[in-house]
Design a protein around this motif. Structure first.
Motif, short mmCIF file in Angstrom:
data_model
loop_
_atom_site.label_atom_id
_atom_site.label_comp_id
_atom_site.label_asym_id
_atom_site.label_seq_id
_atom_site.Cartn_x
_atom_site.Cartn_y
_atom_site.Cartn_z
N PHE A 427 -6.13 -8.56 -3.87
CA PHE A 427 -5.17 -8.54 -5.07
C PHE A 427 -5.81 -7.53 -6.24
CE2 PHE A 427 -4.26 -10.02 -9.31
CZ PHE A 427 -2.81 -10.01 -9.27
N GLN A 428 -7.19 -7.59 -6.36
CA GLN A 428 -7.48 -6.54 -7.57
C GLN A 428 -7.29 -5.12 -6.99
OE1 GLN A 428 -11.82 -8.03 -7.34
NE2 GLN A 428 -11.71 -7.93 -9.64
N PHE A 429 -7.60 -4.82 -5.77
CA PHE A 429 -7.44 -3.30 -5.37
C PHE A 429 -5.93 -3.00 -5.13
CE2 PHE A 429 -12.03 -3.68 -5.10
CZ PHE A 429 -12.67 -2.45 -5.40
N THR A 430 -5.19 -3.92 -4.83
CA THR A 430 -3.82 -3.77 -4.47
C THR A 430 -3.12 -3.39 -5.94
OG1 THR A 430 -3.72 -5.36 -2.81
CG2 THR A 430 -1.58 -4.55 -4.04
N MET A 431 -3.60 -4.08 -6.77
CA MET A 431 -2.97 -3.47 -8.15
C MET A 431 -3.50 -2.34 -9.04
SD MET A 431 -0.99 -5.97 -9.16
CE MET A 431 -0.57 -6.44 -7.40
N ALA A 432 -4.75 -2.12 -8.48
CA ALA A 432 -5.49 -1.08 -9.12
C ALA A 432 -4.96 0.25 -8.20
CB ALA A 432 -7.08 -0.97 -8.79
N PHE A 433 -4.43 0.00 -7.08
CA PHE A 433 -3.88 1.02 -6.32
C PHE A 433 -2.29 1.36 -6.76
CE2 PHE A 433 -0.95 2.16 -2.63
CZ PHE A 433 -1.60 3.31 -1.96
N ILE A 434 -1.75 0.17 -7.10
CA ILE A 434 -0.25 0.26 -7.55
C ILE A 434 -0.09 1.16 -8.92
CG2 ILE A 434 1.73 -0.86 -8.43
CD1 ILE A 434 1.11 -3.03 -6.32
N LEU A 435 -1.16 0.81 -9.76
CA LEU A 435 -1.38 1.38 -11.02
C LEU A 435 -1.62 2.96 -11.10
CD1 LEU A 435 -3.06 -1.01 -13.34
CD2 LEU A 435 -0.94 -0.28 -13.73
N ILE A 436 -2.29 3.34 -10.00
CA ILE A 436 -2.93 4.58 -10.00
C ILE A 436 -1.57 5.36 -9.21
CG2 ILE A 436 -4.49 6.42 -8.72
CD1 ILE A 436 -6.56 4.40 -9.16
N CYS A 437 -0.98 4.90 -8.18
CA CYS A 437 0.13 5.49 -7.66
C CYS A 437 1.31 5.64 -8.71
CB CYS A 437 0.56 4.75 -6.44
SG CYS A 437 -0.47 4.73 -5.02
N SER A 438 1.59 4.58 -9.51
CA SER A 438 2.53 4.65 -10.60
C SER A 438 2.02 6.10 -11.39
CB SER A 438 2.70 3.33 -11.19
OG SER A 438 2.94 2.43 -10.28
N THR A 439 0.97 6.17 -11.78
CA THR A 439 0.47 7.13 -12.54
C THR A 439 1.04 8.57 -12.22
OG1 THR A 439 -1.17 5.72 -13.67
CG2 THR A 439 -1.50 8.14 -14.04
N PHE A 440 0.42 8.60 -11.00
CA PHE A 440 0.71 9.99 -10.21
C PHE A 440 2.23 10.12 -9.95
CE2 PHE A 440 -3.53 10.06 -8.68
CZ PHE A 440 -4.05 11.23 -8.62
N VAL A 441 3.05 9.40 -9.85
CA VAL A 441 4.34 9.51 -9.75
C VAL A 441 4.77 9.92 -11.33
CG1 VAL A 441 6.75 8.49 -9.48
CG2 VAL A 441 5.02 7.71 -7.95
N SER A 729 -5.54 -3.95 1.25
CA SER A 729 -4.99 -3.69 -0.13
C SER A 729 -4.04 -2.70 0.00
CB SER A 729 -5.99 -3.67 -1.20
OG SER A 729 -6.62 -2.47 -1.03
N PHE A 730 -4.40 -1.57 0.89
CA PHE A 730 -3.46 -0.40 0.89
C PHE A 730 -2.24 -0.66 1.58
CE2 PHE A 730 -7.71 2.25 0.86
CZ PHE A 730 -7.72 2.17 -0.38
N VAL A 731 -2.17 -1.51 2.68
CA VAL A 731 -1.15 -1.91 3.29
C VAL A 731 -0.25 -2.46 2.85
CG1 VAL A 731 -0.34 -3.30 5.42
CG2 VAL A 731 -2.29 -1.81 5.76
N ILE A 732 -0.80 -3.71 1.80
CA ILE A 732 0.22 -4.06 0.89
C ILE A 732 0.77 -3.31 -0.31
CG2 ILE A 732 0.61 -6.10 -0.70
CD1 ILE A 732 -1.84 -7.63 0.78
N GLY A 733 -0.20 -2.19 -0.66
CA GLY A 733 0.24 -1.75 -2.07
C GLY A 733 1.05 -0.46 -1.74
N ILE A 734 1.06 0.02 -0.50
CA ILE A 734 1.90 1.26 -0.37
C ILE A 734 3.64 1.08 -0.59
CG2 ILE A 734 2.68 2.74 1.36
CD1 ILE A 734 -0.19 3.18 2.28
N PRO A 735 3.90 -0.19 0.18
CA PRO A 735 5.39 -0.45 0.02
C PRO A 735 5.68 -1.11 -1.28
CG PRO A 735 4.41 -2.29 1.50
CD PRO A 735 3.32 -0.88 1.10
N VAL A 760 -1.48 8.32 0.52
CA VAL A 760 -2.67 8.80 1.00
C VAL A 760 -3.85 9.24 0.16
CG1 VAL A 760 -3.87 10.15 2.71
CG2 VAL A 760 -1.56 9.22 3.17
N GLY A 761 -3.63 10.08 -0.73
CA GLY A 761 -4.57 10.73 -1.76
C GLY A 761 -5.15 9.43 -2.44
N VAL A 762 -4.10 8.57 -3.01
CA VAL A 762 -4.70 7.31 -4.03
C VAL A 762 -5.71 6.64 -3.12
CG1 VAL A 762 -4.09 5.33 -5.39
CG2 VAL A 762 -2.83 7.77 -5.33
N ALA A 763 -5.34 6.16 -1.72
CA ALA A 763 -5.83 5.27 -0.98
C ALA A 763 -7.48 6.14 -0.74
CB ALA A 763 -5.26 5.17 0.18
N LEU A 764 -7.55 7.34 -0.35
CA LEU A 764 -8.83 8.27 -0.27
C LEU A 764 -9.64 8.06 -1.56
CD1 LEU A 764 -7.75 11.18 1.73
CD2 LEU A 764 -9.09 8.98 2.65
#
Length: 793
Positions: A427-441, A729-735, A760-764
């Motif tokens: 859950f922690q890393f899914t939220m962090a992944f979503i936040l960083i992806c949103s920032t990039f968008v 977390s990436f599998v959940i966070g991407i969609p 992919v960039g955010v996941a890496l």
């Protein structure tokens, strides 16, 4: 007794307690800063004493196309009609903001300040407090001005300024009052106020202000207590038609609550969307809650991960008769103590970071423990963290079977606790992944707009406010500027080129579609303006005052969009006007340039008239090979030769353009800041878990090393479990990120295309950060002496 025991336990596990306290303190600080910002937006305008009864006038306009346009502006006639004909109305005030340069009489100093033209009825409506001057008489002199406390002190120090003179564009304004500075968190941000009648005199030179369709100002309306807004708006709906006849049947006036304006004042096709700024505020409130959750999850994970070390204690205490509810209370006290320490630390962090935070996002938030709202908010956050972070560990640790823990002196490593712990990490890393992806968008969308070819060359383009002396001698001014050797081109304009403040209707031309009733954005310009702005001509020539027709008119310029609307008449020599008897000849067709809505695929219709005497701004394109500020100095010298008393402060087009995206930049900055903090807090938890994992497997690592395992093998052994969790977390966070990005972008017609390289960039990036975090403890365990590791019990 419980508190003393809890303190001993906290100090006995210094490393884990420190990680918990730091994680919670950063989480609370981050959430508190977000909630301070949210609170300022939710309470916007509520500092005005009677704000719940104050409204702003607006109208719906239904052109022949059927689409409804909503505008929060009004005409010059509405205020009087409301005062005269509607007993529900307590008072009305016309209002228009502007930035002017003032020179104190008999000095050479100049002061550029934002202020407003307004009716005196505004003073009582918004609760202005006067330090000097009589509120009833301050606007009696024809050219009067009242100043804020800050502006009065800036110009006159501690001296009473009543009766002093301030010069602007040749007019001398007498200071008749000084008022307390307006609260920051309101729509009314001004340092001076001048009677609205002065604004009327200026605007009369540009267009007829006696038309019901000429909307160019704001009208604020205070209603009597208890008035039914819906019934009043029903009465206002046909007011334009009643006052001015069938021409204005498509205009529908209504009042909108001032307190809702910032958050909910967004309409689409005549219907309030329920969106607007409230979407941004809700988004960051959610981010604040998520960051608190991430910090609390760290506490829960580290507490349950170390359950084996607490199992024997629980078993002994249960054997001696301690009931489970007392154990739960003990663990909650420990949680409360850690939260309290973190809360105290966060208060200090808020005080230290608030000035930087204000500067970073361009706001002026305040933090005081004397404010009951802030104290209650911090207490709520503290209780939230205490019970959320402490409840699961308390329930889990107190559930141990005393017989099993005393016989085996350990707790199974598997079971539901491990699954829950792993789920929380995901859950922690899914939220962090979503936040960083949103920032990039958000960042990529802003970059797309800022790098868009808008048809205007922004670099080296500078504007200056215009005085009567300048526009009355426009040709001479332009010629002298061109002769300086530092100016490439220059021209006068009534509007900022990036914004159109004059949209008029109806327009006529030969062969016009009867259903076409859309607005045309109008600007009054001089020769040279389109050259200075870098607007290209695709046909015809620039307006030339030397080639006026027999009516004394120099013709008009239209853009491609308007030319397409006009069909065969949209050509050089074609004619367009606001009546069959009053038309102008088209002398040039401009290549489309973007203005007003920078997310639109195609710009609106635009038309330029030649009339320098109706202009407000002078645009100057400097040559690229000259030193900017030296060139500006030469331009100012020329302008002051016509108007010696004026400062002529420059405004750069690049700065004007950036200011158009302040909200987007704010969202981008806040998203980036709190995404970084979210990943940092998550990694603190990961650091603690990896340290505990390495500690638990010390003997296993020693045996593997004796049997020939390499350091890289040990690192892989300790890190692979966390990499699996990251992958989940990436599998959940991407969609989820894809959905959130799509929802964000749907409001923009001109937008980026979401591609997989973002995710992919955010996941890496997150994987690299997590690997570095885990490797700190894993490497320490991998390089330890295997003999000592095997002896470890």
């Amino acid at each position: 007794m419980n508190i003393r025991r809890s303190i001993r336990i906290i100090f006995r596990s210094k490393t884990y307690s420190l990680l918990n306290i730091i994680g919670l303190a950063i989480g609370i600080t981050s959430a508190a800063l977000i909630f301070l910002w949210v609170e300022s937006k939710v309470n916007f305008n509520k500092a005005i004493p009677n704000s719940r009864n104050i409204y702003v006038s607006a109208y719906h306009y239904y052109p022949g196309s059927g689409e409804c346009i909503t505008s929060f502006e009004s005409n010059n006639l509405l205020a009087k009609a409301l005062d005269d004909d509607f007993p529900e109305v307590k008072s009305c005030a016309r209002y228009n903001s502007e930035t002017l340069v003032f020179v104190p009489e008999n000095t050479t100093s100049s002061f550029e300040e934002k202020g407003a033209y307004a009716d005196s009825s505004l003073f009582n409506m918004i609760g202005m407090e006067f330090i000097y001057g009589d509120i009833s008489y301050v606007f009696e002199p024809q050219y009067s001005i009242i100043l804020s406390r800050s502006m009065a002190r800036k110009i006159y120090g501690d001296e009473n300024p009543i009766g002093k003179g301030l010069v602007n564009e040749g007019a001398i304004y007498q200071v008749t009052g000084v008022f307390e500075d307006m609260p920051d968190n309101t729509s009314f941000q001004f340092e001076w106020v001048i009677p609205f009648r002065i604004m009327e005199q200026k605007v009369k030179k540009v267009f007829d202000i006696g038309e019901w369709g000429a909307s160019w100002l704001h009208t604020y309306v205070e209603l009597e207590p208890g008035v039914d807004l819906k019934l009043l708006n029903d009465k206002l709906d046909e007011l334009s038609f009643q006052k001015a006849g069938p021409t204005y049947k498509s205009f529908h006036i209504f009042l909108y609550p001032l307190n809702r304006m910032l958050l909910y004042g967004q309409y689409k096709n005549g219907v309030e969307t329920g969106g607007g700024y409230i979407k941004t505020v809700s988004l960051f409130f959610l981010i604040g809650v998520l960051i608190l959750l991430i910090a609390c999850i760290n506490f829960m994970n580290l507490s349950t991960a170390r359950s084996q070390k607490r199992a024997l204690e629980v078993g002994v205490r249960k054997t001696f008769g301690t009931k489970r509810k007392y154990l739960i209370r003990q663990f909650l006290v420990e949680s409360g103590l850690i939260t309290s320490i973190a809360l105290l630390l966060s208060v200090g962090l808020i005080w230290l970071s608030l000035p930087l935070f204000n500067e970073f996002i361009g706001v002026r938030l305040s933090f005081s423990l004397l404010n009951p709202t802030i104290v209650i908010g911090l207490l709520v956050i503290g209780l939230f963290c205490t019970f959320l972070a402490g409840s699961y560990p308390a329930l889990y640790l107190s559930s141990y079977n005393p017989l099993a823990t005393l016989k085996m002196q350990k707790v199974s490593k598997g079971g539901s606790a491990a699954w829950i712990r792993q789920g929380l990490v995901v859950f922690q890393f899914t939220m962090a992944f979503i936040l960083i992806c949103s920032t990039f968008v958000i960042y990529l969308q802003i970059q797309l707009i800022q790098k868009r070819d808008i048809g205007i060359v922004k670099d080296n383009l500078v504007s200056f406010s215009v005085t009567a002396e300048l526009y009355n001698s426009s040709s001479a001014v332009l010629n002298e500027l061109r002769n300086t050797g530092v100016v490439e081109e220059c021209g006068f304009s009534a509007n900022q080129i990036l914004n159109s403040s004059m949209k008029t209707n109806p327009w006529v031309w030969n062969g016009k579609d009867l259903e076409d009733d859309a607005y045309v954005s109008v600007n009054f310009v001089s020769e040279g303006l389109i050259g200075a702005a870098g607007i290209k001509l695709i046909d015809g020539t620039d307006i030339d005052p030397a080639k006026k027709n027999n009516k004394g008119e120099a013709g008009v310029l239209i853009n491609e969009t308007l030319a397409k609307r006009m069909g065969k008449e949209g050509r050089i020599g074609g004619q367009i006007g606001q009546s069959a008897e009053r038309k102008w000849e088209i002398v040039g067709i401009m290549k489309d340039f973007v203005f007003d809505d920078f997310y639109a695929i195609e710009p609106a219709s635009a038309l330029f008239f030649y009339d320098p005497k109706r202009t407000n701004l002078l645009f100057v394109r400097l040559k690229p090979d000259v030193e900017t500020y030296k060139a500006i100095g030469q331009v100012q010298t020329v302008l002051r030769s016509f108007t010696p008393y004026h400062a002529f402060e420059p405004t750069f087009m690049t700065d004007d353009f950036d200011r158009l995206f302040e909200n987007e930049h704010l969202v981008e900055k806040l998203s980036a800041l709190f995404a970084v903090l979210a990943i940092f807090i998550s990694c603190l938890g990961l650091l603690g878990l990896s340290a505990f994992s390495a500690e638990q497997r010390t003997k296993e690592i020693g045996i593997r090393k004796v049997l020939g395992a390499k350091i890289i093998d040990i690192l892989f052994l300790l890190g692979k479990a966390y990499m699996v969790l990251l992958l989940i977390s990436f599998v959940i966070g991407i969609p989820v990120s894809l959905y959130a990005g799509t929802r964000y972008l749907k409001d923009y017609a001109y937008r980026i295309v979401l591609s997989w390289d973002i995710f992919v960039g955010v996941a890496l990036l997150i994987t690299l950060i997590a690997l570095l975090t885990v490797s700190v403890q894993s490497l320490k365990a991998a390089i330890a002496n295997p003999v000592k590791s095997i002896k470890t019990e």
